[in-house]
Design a protein around this motif. Structure first.
Motif, PDB file in Angstrom:
ATOM      1  N   ARG A 188       0.868  -1.277  -0.037  1.00 56.92           N
ATOM      2  CA  ARG A 188       0.105  -0.100   0.197  1.00 56.92           C
ATOM      3  C   ARG A 188       0.695   1.274  -0.019  1.00 56.92           C
ATOM      4  N   LEU A 189       2.102   1.187   0.293  1.00 59.15           N
ATOM      5  CA  LEU A 189       3.027   2.287   0.482  1.00 59.15           C
ATOM      6  C   LEU A 189       3.655   2.638  -0.631  1.00 59.15           C
ATOM      7  N   VAL A 190       3.651   1.699  -2.055  1.00 55.56           N
ATOM      8  CA  VAL A 190       4.332   2.044  -3.215  1.00 55.56           C
ATOM      9  C   VAL A 190       4.076   3.332  -3.835  1.00 55.56           C
ATOM     10  N   CYS A 191       2.973   3.341  -4.129  1.00 57.85           N
ATOM     11  CA  CYS A 191       2.528   4.501  -4.853  1.00 57.85           C
ATOM     12  C   CYS A 191       0.879   4.892  -4.748  1.00 57.85           C
ATOM     13  N   SER A 192       0.365   5.904  -5.229  1.00 53.26           N
ATOM     14  CA  SER A 192      -0.914   5.963  -5.007  1.00 53.26           C
ATOM     15  C   SER A 192      -1.905   5.185  -6.059  1.00 53.26           C
ATOM     16  N   GLN A 193      -1.448   4.623  -6.968  1.00 47.85           N
ATOM     17  CA  GLN A 193      -1.971   3.584  -7.726  1.00 47.85           C
ATOM     18  C   GLN A 193      -2.272   2.547  -6.816  1.00 47.85           C
ATOM     19  N   TRP A 194      -1.066   1.738  -6.237  1.00 50.57           N
ATOM     20  CA  TRP A 194      -1.005   0.635  -5.422  1.00 50.57           C
ATOM     21  C   TRP A 194      -1.917   0.887  -3.969  1.00 50.57           C
ATOM     22  N   ARG A 195      -1.994   1.934  -3.588  1.00 50.57           N
ATOM     23  CA  ARG A 195      -2.774   2.287  -2.533  1.00 50.57           C
ATOM     24  C   ARG A 195      -4.271   2.053  -2.798  1.00 50.57           C
ATOM     25  N   ASP A 196      -4.577   2.784  -3.970  1.00 51.70           N
ATOM     26  CA  ASP A 196      -5.913   2.731  -4.398  1.00 51.70           C
ATOM     27  C   ASP A 196      -6.551   1.238  -4.688  1.00 51.70           C
ATOM     28  N   LEU A 197      -5.705   0.380  -5.236  1.00 50.14           N
ATOM     29  CA  LEU A 197      -5.814  -0.956  -5.423  1.00 50.14           C
ATOM     30  C   LEU A 197      -6.051  -1.727  -4.452  1.00 50.14           C
ATOM     31  N   VAL A 198      -5.452  -1.330  -3.288  1.00 51.97           N
ATOM     32  CA  VAL A 198      -5.083  -2.328  -2.023  1.00 51.97           C
ATOM     33  C   VAL A 198      -6.397  -2.069  -1.391  1.00 51.97           C
ATOM     34  N   ASP A 199      -6.925  -0.786  -1.472  1.00 56.14           N
ATOM     35  CA  ASP A 199      -8.307  -0.488  -0.854  1.00 56.14           C
ATOM     36  C   ASP A 199      -9.392  -0.664  -1.459  1.00 56.14           C
ATOM     37  N   VAL A 200      -9.245  -1.408  -2.646  1.00 54.96           N
ATOM     38  CA  VAL A 200     -10.429  -1.783  -3.494  1.00 54.96           C
ATOM     39  C   VAL A 200     -11.023  -2.783  -2.813  1.00 54.96           C
ATOM     40  N   PRO A 201     -12.268  -3.149  -2.570  1.00 53.99           N
ATOM     41  CA  PRO A 201     -13.163  -4.283  -1.946  1.00 53.99           C
ATOM     42  C   PRO A 201     -12.900  -5.408  -2.744  1.00 53.99           C
ATOM     43  N   THR A 202     -12.555  -5.521  -3.956  1.00 52.13           N
ATOM     44  CA  THR A 202     -12.324  -6.499  -4.861  1.00 52.13           C
ATOM     45  C   THR A 202     -11.150  -7.393  -4.471  1.00 52.13           C
ATOM     46  N   VAL A 203     -10.029  -6.757  -4.007  1.00 48.88           N
ATOM     47  CA  VAL A 203      -8.714  -7.403  -3.741  1.00 48.88           C
ATOM     48  C   VAL A 203      -9.311  -8.354  -2.504  1.00 48.88           C
ATOM     49  N   TRP A 204      -9.985  -7.824  -1.278  1.00 48.99           N
ATOM     50  CA  TRP A 204     -10.163  -8.517  -0.060  1.00 48.99           C
ATOM     51  C   TRP A 204     -11.175  -9.555  -0.450  1.00 48.99           C
ATOM     52  N   ARG A 205     -12.016  -9.404  -1.200  1.00 46.83           N
ATOM     53  CA  ARG A 205     -13.183 -10.550  -1.435  1.00 46.83           C
ATOM     54  C   ARG A 205     -12.361 -11.533  -1.825  1.00 46.83           C
ATOM     55  N   ARG A 206     -11.598 -11.360  -3.271  1.00 42.77           N
ATOM     56  CA  ARG A 206     -10.757 -12.268  -3.771  1.00 42.77           C
ATOM     57  C   ARG A 206     -10.108 -13.368  -2.723  1.00 42.77           C
ATOM     58  N   LYS A 207      -9.402 -12.438  -1.800  1.00 41.81           N
ATOM     59  CA  LYS A 207      -8.321 -13.072  -0.562  1.00 41.81           C
ATOM     60  C   LYS A 207      -8.989 -13.996   0.161  1.00 41.81           C
ATOM     61  N   CYS A 208     -10.535 -13.474   0.505  1.00 45.45           N
ATOM     62  CA  CYS A 208     -11.400 -14.429   1.318  1.00 45.45           C
ATOM     63  C   CYS A 208     -11.871 -15.665   0.539  1.00 45.45           C
ATOM     64  N   GLN A 209     -11.998 -15.620  -0.753  1.00 47.98           N
ATOM     65  CA  GLN A 209     -12.255 -16.647  -1.586  1.00 47.98           C
ATOM     66  C   GLN A 209     -11.320 -17.520  -1.751  1.00 47.98           C
ATOM     67  N   TRP A 210     -10.181 -16.994  -1.948  1.00 50.16           N
ATOM     68  CA  TRP A 210      -8.901 -17.904  -2.142  1.00 50.16           C
ATOM     69  C   TRP A 210      -8.489 -18.589  -0.786  1.00 50.16           C
ATOM     70  N   GLU A 211      -8.802 -17.976   0.255  1.00 57.27           N
ATOM     71  CA  GLU A 211      -8.258 -18.636   1.623  1.00 57.27           C
ATOM     72  C   GLU A 211      -9.615 -19.244   2.340  1.00 57.27           C
ATOM     73  N   GLY A 212     -10.776 -19.355   1.652  1.00 59.33           N
ATOM     74  CA  GLY A 212     -11.847 -20.058   2.216  1.00 59.33           C
ATOM     75  C   GLY A 212     -12.509 -19.474   3.403  1.00 59.33           C
ATOM     76  N   PHE A 213     -12.454 -17.992   3.371  1.00 61.41           N
ATOM     77  CA  PHE A 213     -13.028 -17.198   4.560  1.00 61.41           C
ATOM     78  C   PHE A 213     -14.425 -16.624   3.836  1.00 61.41           C
ATOM     79  N   LEU A 214     -15.241 -17.433   4.134  1.00 56.81           N
ATOM     80  CA  LEU A 214     -16.621 -17.019   3.408  1.00 56.81           C
ATOM     81  C   LEU A 214     -17.971 -16.856   4.561  1.00 56.81           C
ATOM     82  N   PRO A 215     -18.679 -15.977   4.441  1.00 53.81           N
ATOM     83  CA  PRO A 215     -19.609 -15.632   5.427  1.00 53.81           C
ATOM     84  C   PRO A 215     -20.714 -17.070   5.487  1.00 53.81           C
TER      85      PRO A 215
END
Length: 292
Positions: free
Chosen positions: A29-56
């Motif tokens: 998140r500290l690399v640049c403003s583009q990466w900061r914005d991407l890390v803050d996108v919900p899609t990244v975290w939703r995909r991480k939850c799917q990959w790691e099996g964290f589902l509601p």
């Protein structure tokens, strides 16, 4: 050599979703403003939850904050230490009368009743005649639940306990769980109603469970205390038996069915792209506390 800036945003988004969450916050998140914005996108975290099996779990699978959902799932564990007597009475503070003491028994040891969960092999046995309790205090910050997380998100706090009484012995089971503020002020309490177990009872294991929802802000400690008070005098330790106690924090999750993938650390990601992590970040982020 491919430069990070040359990558299509969709591909970069996918690669970032494979990086461990702590690396995303502290480094990527500290690399640049583009990466900061991407890390803050919900899609990244939703995909991480799917990959790691964290589902509601349940019919309502809407998640208002996927990033917070991910970290709460990642942290979720039993905060009670030594819940099933495998380490004797270690981590428990006991309160007994005179020379009485808690005892440890192998299962099945109470009228031959099997415990419903096969991995639980032992239980705590209370002295019968006098009121006897044991307790633990949970420091949430030491367990990685920082103040802002508890106050802003207010994740569910789930309490569980199991108890049984001897068939021929009447007694009373007690359980009290308190949410405490920094100054030890009680913010919310759960207490089992007077649970009198009659003599010649069913001698079956019973589970107690309670969920703290939308509790007041300021919770910093959890006080868990359980035990029994005998109804009839016996020379042996025939009071209530308890085991498999639990305190967990976080959302209810479906059984984990995530894909088995090797973690992509931020160092590997930067290295593969010909970049230097330290040169790009220059420092480490403090968004997540070190013990989180």
């Amino acid at each position: 050599m491919v430069h990070i800036g040359d990558l299509p945003e969709d591909l970069l988004l996918h690669l970032l979703s494979l990086v461990p969450g702590r690396d995303l916050i502290r480094n990527c998140r500290l690399v640049c403003s583009q990466w900061r914005d991407l890390v803050d996108v919900p899609t990244v975290w939703r995909r991480k939850c799917q990959w790691e099996g964290f589902l509601p779990r349940g019919q309502d699978r809407s998640v208002p904050n996927w990033k917070m959902f991910y970290f709460l799932c990642l942290k979720k564990r039993n905060l009670i230490k030594n819940p099933a007597a495998e380490a004797g009475l270690k981590h428990w503070v006991t309160i007994v009368h005179k020379d009485d003491e808690w005892n440890i028994k192998d299962l099945p040891g109470v009228d031959g009743r099997e415990f419903p969960l096969p991995h639980v092999q032992k239980c705590f046995v209370t002295p019968l005649y006098w009121r006897s309790t044991k307790e633990q205090y949970i420091d949430l910050r030491k367990e990685g639940y920082w103040a802002e997380l508890m106050d802003e998100t207010k994740p569910d706090i789930v309490v569980k306990d199991w108890y049984i009484a001897r068939y021929a012995s009447g007694c009373r089971y007690t359980l009290t769980v308190q949410l405490l503020a920094e100054n030890s002020m009680i913010l919310e309490t759960f207490e089992v109603p007077k649970e009198v177990i009659r003599q010649w009872n069913d001698a079956e294991w019973h589970e107690i469970t309670h969920t703290f929802h939308n509790y007041p802000s300021g919770v910093r400690y959890i006080h868990f205390k359980h035990g029994s008070r005998g109804a009839k005098f016996r020379l042996n330790r025939y009071g209530v038996c308890v085991t498999n106690s639990g305190v967990t924090i976080g959302p209810e999750m479906a059984p984990r069915v995530g894909k088995e993938t090797a973690p992509l650390t931020s160092s590997v990601l930067f290295g593969a792209l010909g970049s230097n992590l330290e040169a790009l970040t220059g420092r480490s982020a403090g968004f997540i506390p070190d013990n989180a």
